[in-house]
Design a protein around this motif. Structure first.
Motif, PDB file in Angstrom:
ATOM      1  N   THR A 278       0.857  -1.188   0.000  1.00 20.36           N
ATOM      2  CA  THR A 278       0.000   0.000   0.000  1.00 20.36           C
ATOM      3  C   THR A 278       0.895   1.241   0.000  1.00 20.36           C
ATOM      4  O   THR A 278       2.051   1.182   0.419  1.00 20.36           O
ATOM      5  CB  THR A 278      -0.923   0.053   1.235  1.00 20.36           C
ATOM      6  OG1 THR A 278      -0.131   0.181   2.414  1.00 20.36           O
ATOM      7  CG2 THR A 278      -1.772  -1.199   1.342  1.00 20.36           C
ATOM      8  N   THR A 279       0.358   2.354  -0.467  1.00 15.08           N
ATOM      9  CA  THR A 279       1.161   3.576  -0.541  1.00 15.08           C
ATOM     10  C   THR A 279       1.571   4.042   0.842  1.00 15.08           C
ATOM     11  O   THR A 279       2.752   4.326   1.099  1.00 15.08           O
ATOM     12  CB  THR A 279       0.385   4.696  -1.260  1.00 15.08           C
ATOM     13  OG1 THR A 279      -0.098   4.210  -2.518  1.00 15.08           O
ATOM     14  CG2 THR A 279       1.273   5.908  -1.496  1.00 15.08           C
TER      15      THR A 279
ATOM     16  N   ASP B 297      -1.268   3.654   6.667  1.00 14.83           N
ATOM     17  CA  ASP B 297      -2.639   3.799   7.167  1.00 14.83           C
ATOM     18  C   ASP B 297      -3.626   2.863   6.466  1.00 14.83           C
ATOM     19  O   ASP B 297      -4.712   2.597   6.989  1.00 14.83           O
ATOM     20  CB  ASP B 297      -3.119   5.242   6.987  1.00 14.83           C
ATOM     21  CG  ASP B 297      -2.398   6.218   7.909  1.00 14.83           C
ATOM     22  OD1 ASP B 297      -1.597   5.753   8.741  1.00 14.83           O
ATOM     23  OD2 ASP B 297      -2.626   7.429   7.796  1.00 14.83           O
ATOM     24  N   SER B 298      -3.259   2.369   5.284  1.00 17.32           N
ATOM     25  CA  SER B 298      -4.155   1.474   4.541  1.00 17.32           C
ATOM     26  C   SER B 298      -3.968   0.006   4.922  1.00 17.32           C
ATOM     27  O   SER B 298      -4.810  -0.828   4.578  1.00 17.32           O
ATOM     28  CB  SER B 298      -3.918   1.632   3.027  1.00 17.32           C
ATOM     29  OG  SER B 298      -4.132   2.969   2.618  1.00 17.32           O
TER      30      SER B 298
ATOM     31  N   PHE C  21      -6.620  -2.506   6.579  1.00 14.44           N
ATOM     32  CA  PHE C  21      -7.616  -3.198   5.760  1.00 14.44           C
ATOM     33  C   PHE C  21      -7.480  -4.718   5.921  1.00 14.44           C
ATOM     34  O   PHE C  21      -8.446  -5.464   5.721  1.00 14.44           O
ATOM     35  CB  PHE C  21      -7.435  -2.872   4.274  1.00 14.44           C
ATOM     36  CG  PHE C  21      -7.944  -1.528   3.848  1.00 14.44           C
ATOM     37  CD1 PHE C  21      -9.107  -0.997   4.383  1.00 14.44           C
ATOM     38  CD2 PHE C  21      -7.269  -0.794   2.894  1.00 14.44           C
ATOM     39  CE1 PHE C  21      -9.587   0.239   3.977  1.00 14.44           C
ATOM     40  CE2 PHE C  21      -7.735   0.440   2.481  1.00 14.44           C
ATOM     41  CZ  PHE C  21      -8.897   0.955   3.024  1.00 14.44           C
TER      42      PHE C  21
ATOM     43  N   SER D 117       5.048  -0.700   2.596  1.00 11.81           N
ATOM     44  CA  SER D 117       4.390   0.606   2.507  1.00 11.81           C
ATOM     45  C   SER D 117       5.398   1.677   2.839  1.00 11.81           C
ATOM     46  O   SER D 117       6.545   1.378   3.215  1.00 11.81           O
ATOM     47  CB  SER D 117       3.198   0.696   3.479  1.00 11.81           C
ATOM     48  OG  SER D 117       3.650   0.907   4.803  1.00 11.81           O
TER      49      SER D 117
ATOM     50  N   ARG E 282       1.834   9.942  -2.371  1.00  7.59           N
ATOM     51  CA  ARG E 282       0.450   9.754  -2.820  1.00  7.59           C
ATOM     52  C   ARG E 282       0.178  10.546  -4.106  1.00  7.59           C
ATOM     53  O   ARG E 282      -0.534  10.072  -5.002  1.00  7.59           O
ATOM     54  CB  ARG E 282      -0.535  10.188  -1.732  1.00  7.59           C
ATOM     55  CG  ARG E 282      -0.454   9.326  -0.484  1.00  7.59           C
ATOM     56  CD  ARG E 282      -1.436   9.749   0.586  1.00  7.59           C
ATOM     57  NE  ARG E 282      -2.797   9.372   0.258  1.00  7.59           N
ATOM     58  CZ  ARG E 282      -3.822   9.485   1.085  1.00  7.59           C
ATOM     59  NH1 ARG E 282      -3.644   9.971   2.291  1.00  7.59           N
ATOM     60  NH2 ARG E 282      -5.031   9.123   0.720  1.00  7.59           N
TER      61      ARG E 282
ATOM     62  N   ASN F 163      -2.350  -2.466  -3.608  1.00  9.86           N
ATOM     63  CA  ASN F 163      -3.534  -1.709  -3.191  1.00  9.86           C
ATOM     64  C   ASN F 163      -3.199  -0.221  -3.182  1.00  9.86           C
ATOM     65  O   ASN F 163      -2.054   0.152  -2.939  1.00  9.86           O
ATOM     66  CB  ASN F 163      -3.952  -2.124  -1.777  1.00  9.86           C
ATOM     67  CG  ASN F 163      -4.071  -3.616  -1.614  1.00  9.86           C
ATOM     68  OD1 ASN F 163      -5.139  -4.181  -1.717  1.00  9.86           O
ATOM     69  ND2 ASN F 163      -2.951  -4.299  -1.352  1.00  9.86           N
ATOM     70  N   THR F 164      -4.220   0.606  -3.375  1.00  8.98           N
ATOM     71  CA  THR F 164      -4.117   2.071  -3.461  1.00  8.98           C
ATOM     72  C   THR F 164      -3.398   2.473  -4.746  1.00  8.98           C
ATOM     73  O   THR F 164      -2.457   1.802  -5.173  1.00  8.98           O
ATOM     74  CB  THR F 164      -3.431   2.704  -2.221  1.00  8.98           C
ATOM     75  OG1 THR F 164      -2.065   2.303  -2.149  1.00  8.98           O
ATOM     76  CG2 THR F 164      -4.155   2.302  -0.940  1.00  8.98           C
TER      77      THR F 164
ATOM     78  N   HIS G 103      -9.720  -0.566  -4.880  1.00  8.09           N
ATOM     79  CA  HIS G 103     -10.579  -0.163  -3.766  1.00  8.09           C
ATOM     80  C   HIS G 103     -11.468   1.028  -4.143  1.00  8.09           C
ATOM     81  O   HIS G 103     -12.531   1.219  -3.562  1.00  8.09           O
ATOM     82  CB  HIS G 103      -9.733   0.239  -2.560  1.00  8.09           C
ATOM     83  CG  HIS G 103      -8.861  -0.859  -2.047  1.00  8.09           C
ATOM     84  ND1 HIS G 103      -9.166  -1.582  -0.913  1.00  8.09           N
ATOM     85  CD2 HIS G 103      -7.700  -1.368  -2.519  1.00  8.09           C
ATOM     86  CE1 HIS G 103      -8.225  -2.486  -0.702  1.00  8.09           C
ATOM     87  NE2 HIS G 103      -7.325  -2.379  -1.671  1.00  8.09           N
TER      88      HIS G 103
END
Length: 377
Positions: A9-10, A13-14, A17, A35, A59, A88-89, A113
């Motif tokens: 994930t980037t 915080d993600s 999930f 991440s 981001r 993801n992201t 997502h």
């Protein structure tokens, strides 16, 4: 030897999930997390005893920094040789899926997502759509978090590949034993009285979540309806998108209770009569299933990701996107029809339990990934 399974994930915080689901995946895979450096990367690495690799990723689009992140991912994959990369992201997905392609990772999963370009205009929208197309092209599989996202990927010609949906959608499902109103004591606050009808919002405090429309509709309703309150839970983002007037109202209106971000949102859900999410875009309305599990009907936008969770007039109400008048009328209706809202509470929890319980989602997810590995390795 278990195949290596990398989740990327980037930002960290993600990663939540995948809370809980990691224990299920670990039975058949050697799981690693990637991440940008962050609290959740460290915490989840320790909690689930999995390898963690901090790689800084922006981001927003930043060509030089993005190239640097890409090469770090490329080196990581060449060294570790994962069998499946689960991206993801948006930014992490583009960089990781490309790096996985160049390093010949056999199974490259792009988990969609949400589609950020949906709320963007002009040249940036064209660029974001191009990035989505590239990510899908480099992936071996594209998984959508909801049927709405799948339909949008097809209608916008993002990919011609077969798009997978795991079960009824949702990345991680919900623990209905945890999100259970019978196990929680609601918050106590002098601003909230037993006679109050409480509207609630939980989420990022940004324009895209429809927060401006919510506050405007609530202000209008406050002029004609007594004993109503608006309870807001969440954090402001660094890139402030809300107007100064809306922020001032949020802090100064005596009928609005802003409590900031909360680690445990359940006591705040329990204080609500109706949850409101007038979002402009939503990959999958996870907060809607949290509210439903807590027996809270919702008013939400009739868009992909929300209209799959909420059944209009049964577990909540669907409204038009960016329409203050429609939102106001639905909020007014629920205040005037409290008995109907009480009947909806059980419907909301039953639907969530039937479709999104974690055990079912995790089982379906693991079976999907094992099938992907079998097809490519």
């Amino acid at each position: 030897m278990k195949p290596k399974f990398f989740i990327i994930t980037t930002v960290s915080d993600s990663l939540p999930f995948f809370k809980g689901q990691l224990n299920v995946l670990k039975k058949d895979f050697t799981v690693s997390l990637v991440s940008s450096p962050g609290v959740h990367l460290e915490e989840m690495g320790q909690e689930y005893d999995v390898s963690k690799f901090p790689i800084k990723m922006e981001r927003e689009i930043s060509l030089l920094k993005d190239l640097k992140s890409f090469f770090k991912l490329l080196v990581l994959f060449l060294k570790e040789k994962p069998k499946l990369v689960h991206a993801n992201t948006p930014k992490a997905s583009l960089l990781a899926i490309m790096a996985a392609w160049f390093s010949r990772v056999p199974a490259r999963v792009y988990y969609v997502h949400g589609l950020r370009y949906q709320s963007i205009l002009g040249k940036k929208k064209i660029l974001l759509m191009l990035m989505e197309r590239m990510t899908c092209w480099f992936a071996t599989e594209v998984i959508a978090v909801s049927n709405g996202i799948k339909e949008t990927l097809i209608s916008d010609n993002i990919t011609s590949k077969n798009i997978i949906i795991i079960g009824n959608g949702s990345i991680n499902g919900i623990d209905t034993s945890y999100f259970n109103p019978d196990k929680v004591i609601e918050i106590k606050d002098d601003k909230l009285k037993p006679s109050d009808f409480v509207f609630g919002f939980v989420g990022r405090l940004v324009k895209d979540k429809g927060l401006e429309e919510l506050i405007l509709a609530f202000q209008k309703l406050s002029k004609t309806s007594k004993n109503i309150k608006l309870l807001i839970v969440g954090a402001f983002e660094e890139n402030m998108t809300l107007s100064k007037e809306i922020i001032d109202t949020l802090y100064k209106n005596p009928n609005i209770l802003y409590v900031g971000p909360q680690k445990d949102v359940r006591p705040f859900f329990k204080a609500m009569d109706v949850f409101v999410l007038p979002s402009y875009r939503e990959g999958f309305g996870i907060v809607l299933i949290e509210a439903g599990a807590m027996k809270i009907p919702s008013i939400t936008t009739d868009i992909a990701g929300c209209n799959e969770v909420i059944i209009d007039n049964k577990t909540g109400f669907l409204i038009k996107r960016k329409d203050v008048k429609d939102l106001f009328e639905k909020m007014k209706y629920v205040v005037e029809n409290k008995q109907q809202i009480k009947m909806m509470k059980e419907n909301a929890r039953d639907r969530v339990h039937d479709r999104y319980s974690q055990d079912t989602v995790w089982k379906n997810a693991k079976e999907t990934y094992l099938k992907i590995i079998k097809n490519h390795v």
